[in-house]
Scaffold this active site. Structure first.
Site, PDB file in Angstrom:
ATOM      1  N   CYS A 116      55.896  44.821  45.328  1.00  0.00           N
ATOM      2  CA  CYS A 116      55.225  45.611  46.367  1.00  0.00           C
ATOM      3  C   CYS A 116      55.908  45.476  47.725  1.00  0.00           C
ATOM      4  O   CYS A 116      55.576  46.196  48.656  1.00  0.00           O
ATOM      5  CB  CYS A 116      53.764  45.195  46.478  1.00  0.00           C
ATOM      6  SG  CYS A 116      52.855  45.590  44.983  1.00  0.00           S
ATOM      7  N   HIS A 256      50.513  46.431  53.350  1.00  0.00           N
ATOM      8  CA  HIS A 256      50.545  46.856  51.949  1.00  0.00           C
ATOM      9  C   HIS A 256      49.101  47.072  51.476  1.00  0.00           C
ATOM     10  O   HIS A 256      48.207  46.299  51.812  1.00  0.00           O
ATOM     11  CB  HIS A 256      51.228  45.786  51.100  1.00  0.00           C
ATOM     12  CG  HIS A 256      51.170  46.075  49.640  1.00  0.00           C
ATOM     13  ND1 HIS A 256      51.546  47.288  49.113  1.00  0.00           N
ATOM     14  CD2 HIS A 256      50.764  45.307  48.588  1.00  0.00           C
ATOM     15  CE1 HIS A 256      51.364  47.249  47.806  1.00  0.00           C
ATOM     16  NE2 HIS A 256      50.888  46.071  47.457  1.00  0.00           N
ATOM     17  N   ASN A 286      46.959  51.223  45.024  1.00  0.00           N
ATOM     18  CA  ASN A 286      48.186  50.468  45.266  1.00  0.00           C
ATOM     19  C   ASN A 286      49.364  51.211  44.622  1.00  0.00           C
ATOM     20  O   ASN A 286      49.514  51.199  43.399  1.00  0.00           O
ATOM     21  CB  ASN A 286      48.033  49.064  44.671  1.00  0.00           C
ATOM     22  CG  ASN A 286      49.246  48.184  44.916  1.00  0.00           C
ATOM     23  OD1 ASN A 286      50.295  48.666  45.364  1.00  0.00           O
ATOM     24  ND2 ASN A 286      49.120  46.905  44.620  1.00  0.00           N
TER      25      ASN A 286
HETATM   26  O1  UT7 Z   1      50.241  44.529  45.033  1.00  0.00           O
HETATM   27  C1  UT7 Z   1      50.672  43.391  44.362  1.00  0.00           C
HETATM   28  C2  UT7 Z   1      49.864  42.276  44.741  1.00  0.00           C
HETATM   29  N1  UT7 Z   1      48.586  42.336  44.034  1.00  0.00           N
HETATM   30  C3  UT7 Z   1      47.470  41.968  44.652  1.00  0.00           C
HETATM   31  O2  UT7 Z   1      47.502  41.710  45.832  1.00  0.00           O
HETATM   32  C4  UT7 Z   1      46.206  41.810  43.831  1.00  0.00           C
HETATM   33  C5  UT7 Z   1      45.490  40.557  44.237  1.00  0.00           C
HETATM   34  N2  UT7 Z   1      44.296  40.318  43.469  1.00  0.00           N
HETATM   35  C6  UT7 Z   1      43.167  41.073  43.633  1.00  0.00           C
HETATM   36  O3  UT7 Z   1      43.153  41.996  44.407  1.00  0.00           O
HETATM   37  C7  UT7 Z   1      41.926  40.654  42.895  1.00  0.00           C
HETATM   38  O4  UT7 Z   1      42.116  39.373  42.322  1.00  0.00           O
HETATM   39  C8  UT7 Z   1      41.497  41.663  41.777  1.00  0.00           C
HETATM   40  C9  UT7 Z   1      41.072  42.948  42.400  1.00  0.00           C
HETATM   41  C10 UT7 Z   1      42.674  41.899  40.824  1.00  0.00           C
HETATM   42  C11 UT7 Z   1      40.326  41.090  40.987  1.00  0.00           C
HETATM   43  O5  UT7 Z   1      39.254  40.793  41.867  1.00  0.00           O
HETATM   44  P1  UT7 Z   1      38.548  39.367  41.836  1.00  0.00           P
HETATM   45  O6  UT7 Z   1      37.513  39.410  42.858  1.00  0.00           O
HETATM   46  O7  UT7 Z   1      39.610  38.314  41.948  1.00  0.00           O
HETATM   47  O8  UT7 Z   1      37.865  39.372  40.416  1.00  0.00           O
HETATM   48  P2  UT7 Z   1      38.074  38.356  39.203  1.00  0.00           P
HETATM   49  O9  UT7 Z   1      39.363  38.598  38.527  1.00  0.00           O
HETATM   50  O10 UT7 Z   1      37.762  36.960  39.663  1.00  0.00           O
HETATM   51  O11 UT7 Z   1      36.898  38.805  38.261  1.00  0.00           O
HETATM   52  C12 UT7 Z   1      35.526  38.610  38.627  1.00  0.00           C
HETATM   53  C13 UT7 Z   1      34.670  39.208  37.531  1.00  0.00           C
HETATM   54  C14 UT7 Z   1      35.062  38.738  36.120  1.00  0.00           C
HETATM   55  O12 UT7 Z   1      33.872  38.613  35.361  1.00  0.00           O
HETATM   56  P3  UT7 Z   1      33.215  37.195  35.127  1.00  0.00           P
HETATM   57  O13 UT7 Z   1      34.244  36.347  34.449  1.00  0.00           O
HETATM   58  O14 UT7 Z   1      32.833  36.689  36.488  1.00  0.00           O
HETATM   59  O15 UT7 Z   1      32.037  37.518  34.259  1.00  0.00           O
HETATM   60  C15 UT7 Z   1      35.875  39.889  35.589  1.00  0.00           C
HETATM   61  O16 UT7 Z   1      35.830  39.969  34.201  1.00  0.00           O
HETATM   62  O17 UT7 Z   1      34.795  40.619  37.539  1.00  0.00           O
HETATM   63  C16 UT7 Z   1      35.167  41.054  36.220  1.00  0.00           C
HETATM   64  N3  UT7 Z   1      36.014  42.243  36.363  1.00  0.00           N
HETATM   65  C17 UT7 Z   1      35.511  43.474  36.439  1.00  0.00           C
HETATM   66  N4  UT7 Z   1      34.257  43.955  36.397  1.00  0.00           N
HETATM   67  C18 UT7 Z   1      34.076  45.273  36.499  1.00  0.00           C
HETATM   68  C19 UT7 Z   1      37.371  42.302  36.480  1.00  0.00           C
HETATM   69  N5  UT7 Z   1      37.744  43.579  36.623  1.00  0.00           N
HETATM   70  C20 UT7 Z   1      36.618  44.328  36.601  1.00  0.00           C
HETATM   71  C21 UT7 Z   1      36.370  45.708  36.713  1.00  0.00           C
HETATM   72  N6  UT7 Z   1      35.098  46.128  36.664  1.00  0.00           N
HETATM   73  N7  UT7 Z   1      37.361  46.601  36.883  1.00  0.00           N
END
Ligand code: UT7
Length: 336
Positions: A116, A256, A286
């Site tokens: 990115c 970004h 993104n």
């Molecule tokens: O551009 C390149 C650089 N990339 C980035 O900067 C991305 C950085 N990371 C992020 O932006 C975030 O980590 C994400 C958006 C990818 C994920 O958000 P998060 O707040 O870190 O969520 P998480 O992965 O900790 O997941 C929390 C919960 C999980 O459920 P449990 O285990 O708490 O029951 C996931 O399974 O949310 C669940 N989950 C979803 N639920 C509904 C993950 N994706 C989804 C979804 N819809 N799309």
């Protein structure tokens, strides 16, 4: 000899027509508009639906618009750098394909990959060709078809990414404007948290790699999030302090567009208001190497000559960085 700087003299962009909404995504995977808006801040993203079209499709659209807007003939262009993680092919470079499609023949062109941060890396690289007076008109284009490597059955990644392209023209100036400073960084320890497992020379494509879904984006969201929040803010604050820029004298932060929460955390650390931040993640998601030029393109008419602008990124690698630009022209005078 008077010091030459590279200054951006025009911006072009192209986004595909097809809009993939959160509601449509909710029919593909177990997700919701509410979750995506709260955790990422994306409402919709653009997707290339045209058959057998890759990143050069949107890249060509962006460069064509740039040439038209800046009244530049393809013959005048000396160099084109394309930042992308989704090249049309492993080779030849997508930059070569875009150059051919827009009729650039008196130049050389190459691709640059830095996740990115690709656009920032390419902008910095391009500026050196101008500063050393070896090249006069250099195009930097960020072009992505992220949908080609997104698994639309993986709810952790599929809401994030979109397709699109943005391009800028760089030219020399002796005025006190242009790219003033840049700080780009890498830490390869992060490579395991965000990458494409197969399709390269380590793991060439095979039936097994396809069955294991190893051609899609693999991302461990949380470590990437933590690094992004701290590194993007650190480098942006460092750039402000180094150049004596205060929240009052900064016109724009161009971050970004990976996650609204990362953007907000960066702005908070810099002590600036949300109104000073270019944000279009809601509409495009993104687009990897295309996020920064897509922002500049949308905000062009608000940019004024002499504005202090900081561009900041974080991405796969890990790569990150910031570039400080004194903006070179009044965007509201640009013909649409
Ligand atoms: O551009 C390149 C650089 N990339 C980035 O900067 C991305 C950085 N990371 C992020 O932006 C975030 O980590 C994400 C958006 C990818 C994920 O958000 P998060 O707040 O870190 O969520 P998480 O992965 O900790 O997941 C929390 C919960 C999980 O459920 P449990 O285990 O708490 O029951 C996931 O399974 O949310 C669940 N989950 C979803 N639920 C509904 C993950 N994706 C989804 C979804 N819809 N799309």
């Amino acid at each position: 000899m008077t010091k030459l700087r590279a200054t951006i003299t025009g911006i072009g962009a192209y986004v595909p027509e097809y809009i993939l909404t959160n509601d449509e995504l909710s029919k593909l995977v177990d997700t919701s508009d509410e979750w995506i808006m709260t955790r990422i801040g994306i409402k919709e993203r653009r997707i290339i639906k045209e058959k057998e079209e890759g990143s050069s499709f949107v890249g060509t659209g962006a460069v064509k618009q740039l040439l038209e807007k800046t009244n530049t003939s393809p013959d005048e262009v000396d160099l084109l750098i394309c930042a992308t993680v989704t090249p049309d092919h492993q080779f030849p470079a997508t930059a070569n394909i875009i150059s051919d499609k827009v009729g650039i023949k008196n130049a050389f062109s190459f691709d640059l990959t830095a996740g990115c941060s690709g656009f920032l890396y390419a902008l910095n690289t391009a500026s050196k060709f101008i500063e050393t007076d070896s090249h006069k008109k250099v195009i930097v284009v960020g072009a992505e078809k992220m949908s080609s490597i997104v698994d639309y059955q993986d709810r952790a990644t599929c809401p994030i990414f979109g397709d699109g392209a943005g391009a800028v023209l760089l030219e020399p100036t002796t005025e006190d404007i242009g790219i003033i400073d840049s700080k780009l960084q890498v830490d390869g320890v992060g490579r395991v948290h965000l990458y494409q497992k197969a399709g390269g020379s380590v793991k060439p494509s095979s039936y097994d790699t396809i069955d294991a879904k190893e051609h899609y984006i693999y991302q461990e969201g949380q470590p990437v999030f933590k690094w992004a929040v701290s590194k993007m803010a650190d480098v942006s604050v460092e750039m402000m302090e180094k150049h004596g820029i205060t929240p009052e004298t900064l016109a724009w932060l161009v971050p970004h567009q990976a996650n609204m929460r990362i953007i907000e955390a960066t702005a908070n650390r810099m002590g600036i208001k949300k109104e000073q931040v270019m944000i279009n993640i809601q509409r495009y998601g993104n687009t990897t190497a295309a996020t920064l030029p897509l922002c500049l393109w949308e905000w062009e008419d608000k940019l004024k000559k002499g504005d202090n602008v900081i561009l900041a990124t974080f991405g796969a690698g890990f790569t990150w960085g910031a570039i400080y630009i004194k903006w070179g022209y009044n965007g509201k005078n640009v013909k649409k």
